[in-house]
Design a protein around this motif. Structure first.
Motif, PDB file in Angstrom:
ATOM      1  N   LEU A  28       0.839  -1.214   0.000  1.00 22.15           N
ATOM      2  CA  LEU A  28       0.000   0.000   0.000  1.00 22.15           C
ATOM      3  C   LEU A  28       0.866   1.254   0.000  1.00 22.15           C
ATOM      4  CD1 LEU A  28      -2.799  -0.859   2.595  1.00 22.15           C
ATOM      5  CD2 LEU A  28      -2.497  -1.664   0.246  1.00 22.15           C
TER       6      LEU A  28
ATOM      7  N   TRP B 281       3.008   1.772   2.655  1.00 26.21           N
ATOM      8  CA  TRP B 281       3.214   2.095   4.060  1.00 26.21           C
ATOM      9  C   TRP B 281       4.511   1.450   4.525  1.00 26.21           C
ATOM     10  CZ3 TRP B 281      -2.073   1.920   7.142  1.00 26.21           C
ATOM     11  CH2 TRP B 281      -2.971   2.802   6.517  1.00 26.21           C
ATOM     12  N   LYS B 282       5.464   2.291   4.912  1.00 22.70           N
ATOM     13  CA  LYS B 282       6.792   1.823   5.273  1.00 22.70           C
ATOM     14  C   LYS B 282       6.907   1.607   6.772  1.00 22.70           C
ATOM     15  CE  LYS B 282       7.828   1.877   1.047  1.00 22.70           C
ATOM     16  NZ  LYS B 282       7.739   0.546   0.381  1.00 22.70           N
TER      17      LYS B 282
ATOM     18  N   SER C 149       8.891   1.099  10.432  1.00 20.93           N
ATOM     19  CA  SER C 149      10.087   1.603  11.100  1.00 20.93           C
ATOM     20  C   SER C 149      11.083   0.458  11.144  1.00 20.93           C
ATOM     21  CB  SER C 149       9.749   2.062  12.518  1.00 20.93           C
ATOM     22  OG  SER C 149      10.952   2.164  13.277  1.00 20.93           O
ATOM     23  N   GLU C 150      12.187   0.608  10.404  1.00 19.25           N
ATOM     24  CA  GLU C 150      13.206  -0.453  10.385  1.00 19.25           C
ATOM     25  C   GLU C 150      13.835  -0.594  11.769  1.00 19.25           C
ATOM     26  OE1 GLU C 150      13.953  -2.421   7.899  1.00 19.25           O
ATOM     27  OE2 GLU C 150      12.979  -1.435   6.188  1.00 19.25           O
ATOM     28  N   THR C 151      14.017   0.542  12.436  1.00 17.92           N
ATOM     29  CA  THR C 151      14.691   0.542  13.738  1.00 17.92           C
ATOM     30  C   THR C 151      13.847  -0.127  14.818  1.00 17.92           C
ATOM     31  OG1 THR C 151      15.664   2.651  13.092  1.00 17.92           O
ATOM     32  CG2 THR C 151      15.843   2.048  15.412  1.00 17.92           C
ATOM     33  N   ALA C 152      12.560   0.175  14.822  1.00 17.17           N
ATOM     34  CA  ALA C 152      11.712  -0.323  15.917  1.00 17.17           C
ATOM     35  C   ALA C 152      11.190  -1.736  15.663  1.00 17.17           C
ATOM     36  CB  ALA C 152      10.539   0.632  16.119  1.00 17.17           C
TER      37      ALA C 152
ATOM     38  N   PHE D 258       6.247  -2.174  13.339  1.00 11.55           N
ATOM     39  CA  PHE D 258       5.682  -0.880  13.722  1.00 11.55           C
ATOM     40  C   PHE D 258       5.620   0.014  12.494  1.00 11.55           C
ATOM     41  CE2 PHE D 258       7.549  -2.279  17.774  1.00 11.55           C
ATOM     42  CZ  PHE D 258       6.568  -1.947  18.681  1.00 11.55           C
ATOM     43  N   ILE D 259       4.478   0.617  12.261  1.00 13.42           N
ATOM     44  CA  ILE D 259       4.294   1.546  11.147  1.00 13.42           C
ATOM     45  C   ILE D 259       3.759   2.860  11.703  1.00 13.42           C
ATOM     46  CG2 ILE D 259       2.998   1.999   9.006  1.00 13.42           C
ATOM     47  CD1 ILE D 259       2.889  -1.064   8.591  1.00 13.42           C
ATOM     48  N   GLN D 260       4.420   3.955  11.359  1.00 10.42           N
ATOM     49  CA  GLN D 260       3.987   5.272  11.826  1.00 10.42           C
ATOM     50  C   GLN D 260       2.743   5.718  11.068  1.00 10.42           C
ATOM     51  OE1 GLN D 260       6.141   7.390  14.035  1.00 10.42           O
ATOM     52  NE2 GLN D 260       4.159   8.382  14.298  1.00 10.42           N
ATOM     53  N   LEU D 261       1.692   6.076  11.794  1.00 13.77           N
ATOM     54  CA  LEU D 261       0.472   6.612  11.164  1.00 13.77           C
ATOM     55  C   LEU D 261       0.141   7.917  11.872  1.00 13.77           C
ATOM     56  CD1 LEU D 261      -1.853   3.471  10.830  1.00 13.77           C
ATOM     57  CD2 LEU D 261      -0.416   4.495   9.074  1.00 13.77           C
ATOM     58  N   GLY D 262       0.617   9.023  11.332  1.00 11.36           N
ATOM     59  CA  GLY D 262       0.426  10.285  12.042  1.00 11.36           C
ATOM     60  C   GLY D 262       1.115  10.167  13.389  1.00 11.36           C
TER      61      GLY D 262
ATOM     62  N   ILE E 190       0.337   8.246  15.808  1.00  7.88           N
ATOM     63  CA  ILE E 190       0.172   6.952  16.474  1.00  7.88           C
ATOM     64  C   ILE E 190       0.933   5.870  15.711  1.00  7.88           C
ATOM     65  CG2 ILE E 190      -2.137   7.669  17.261  1.00  7.88           C
ATOM     66  CD1 ILE E 190      -2.868   4.940  15.588  1.00  7.88           C
ATOM     67  N   MET E 191       0.983   4.697  16.341  1.00 10.09           N
ATOM     68  CA  MET E 191       1.672   3.564  15.741  1.00 10.09           C
ATOM     69  C   MET E 191       0.664   2.486  15.363  1.00 10.09           C
ATOM     70  SD  MET E 191       4.699   3.168  18.620  1.00 10.09           S
ATOM     71  CE  MET E 191       3.574   3.253  20.047  1.00 10.09           C
TER      72      MET E 191
ATOM     73  N   TYR F 245       1.311  -7.875  14.837  1.00  2.67           N
ATOM     74  CA  TYR F 245       1.868  -8.799  15.835  1.00  2.67           C
ATOM     75  C   TYR F 245       1.087 -10.097  15.722  1.00  2.67           C
ATOM     76  CZ  TYR F 245       3.826  -9.976  20.491  1.00  2.67           C
ATOM     77  OH  TYR F 245       4.511 -10.547  21.544  1.00  2.67           O
TER      78      TYR F 245
END
Lengths: 143, 143
Positions: B25, B27-28, B30-33, B40-44, B46-47, B51
């Motif tokens: 889609l 949606w990238k 977070s490689e670090t988290a 984990f995907i940042q959405l504004g 919120i996360m 899982y």
């Protein structure tokens, strides 16, 4: 498709009762946007919607499945300190939530507990020492 | 209790496959988290968390209920124009989603459709002519 979420809608048995529960947490609805059928609550840049479970299924055009203990989705409210987790869990239980897991140290290095709202929607209350919460409540992940 | 949401966690059968769906889609993560167990995907502010459904139930300390067609929760992605609803629905179906309701004019004055992600989590794609979306994607309700 922009990378963002606009709204979380919780299907509830009774919109007024669910609204009263969240109001007891200190969460104020939008008086202008809400009506008897749906409650809108501002949560940062997204909206929480409280809507009848039957009408929500109907809007999708699917049958309303029987409610199960675990929907497969959890919502989380992160606190700014470890102590706040127990404070929030205590507040929500007094407001009518069911405690599912008391606050405790967890394997990923934080401290968290879970509660179910009156319709069984599951919230985690968590303190994560690795994440910063901005003044306005936003959590920004590293890339 | 501050009025905010920090994270939405979706219980999924296979974290890598679900991550690949959302990546299609655009949606990238977070490689670090993120790690093999959780995305984990940042959405504004919120996360979004992806899982395992079993581990998520285990974390709460409840039994993993059988998956139903309707969990009682929907997530919404609002678009900036009416035309974008059909564009997004087309994109997600090509990415492997199941279309539940094609884009259509709806009773509240907007235009919307629904899809289910590969784990059955239900998203609405909606254009709401009464709500403004800020440049950064936030939606601010009137009081």
């Amino acid at each position: 498709m922009e990378q963002r979420l606009s709204m979380v809608s919780l299907g509830v048995e009774n919109v007024a009762e669910s609204t009263a529960f969240y109001d007891r947490l200190g969460w104020k609805k939008s008086e202008t946007a809400s009506n008897d059928a749906i409650t809108f609550i501002q949560l940062g840049g997204i909206m929480l919607g409280l809507y009848g479970r039957g009408p929500l299924a109907e809007d999708i055009g699917i049958e309303d499945s029987a409610r199960t203990d675990f929907s497969g989705i959890t919502l989380a409210h992160n606190t700014r300190s470890k102590e706040q987790v127990d404070d929030v869990l205590s507040l929500v239980v007094n407001a009518g939530a069911k405690l599912l897991k008391p606050g405790q140290d967890v394997f990923w290095g934080g401290y968290s507990g879970y509660f179910a709202d009156p319709d069984g929607h599951i919230w985690e209350v968590a303190w994560n020492p690795f994440l910063e919460i901005s003044e306005n409540g936003a959590i920004i992940l590293p890339d």
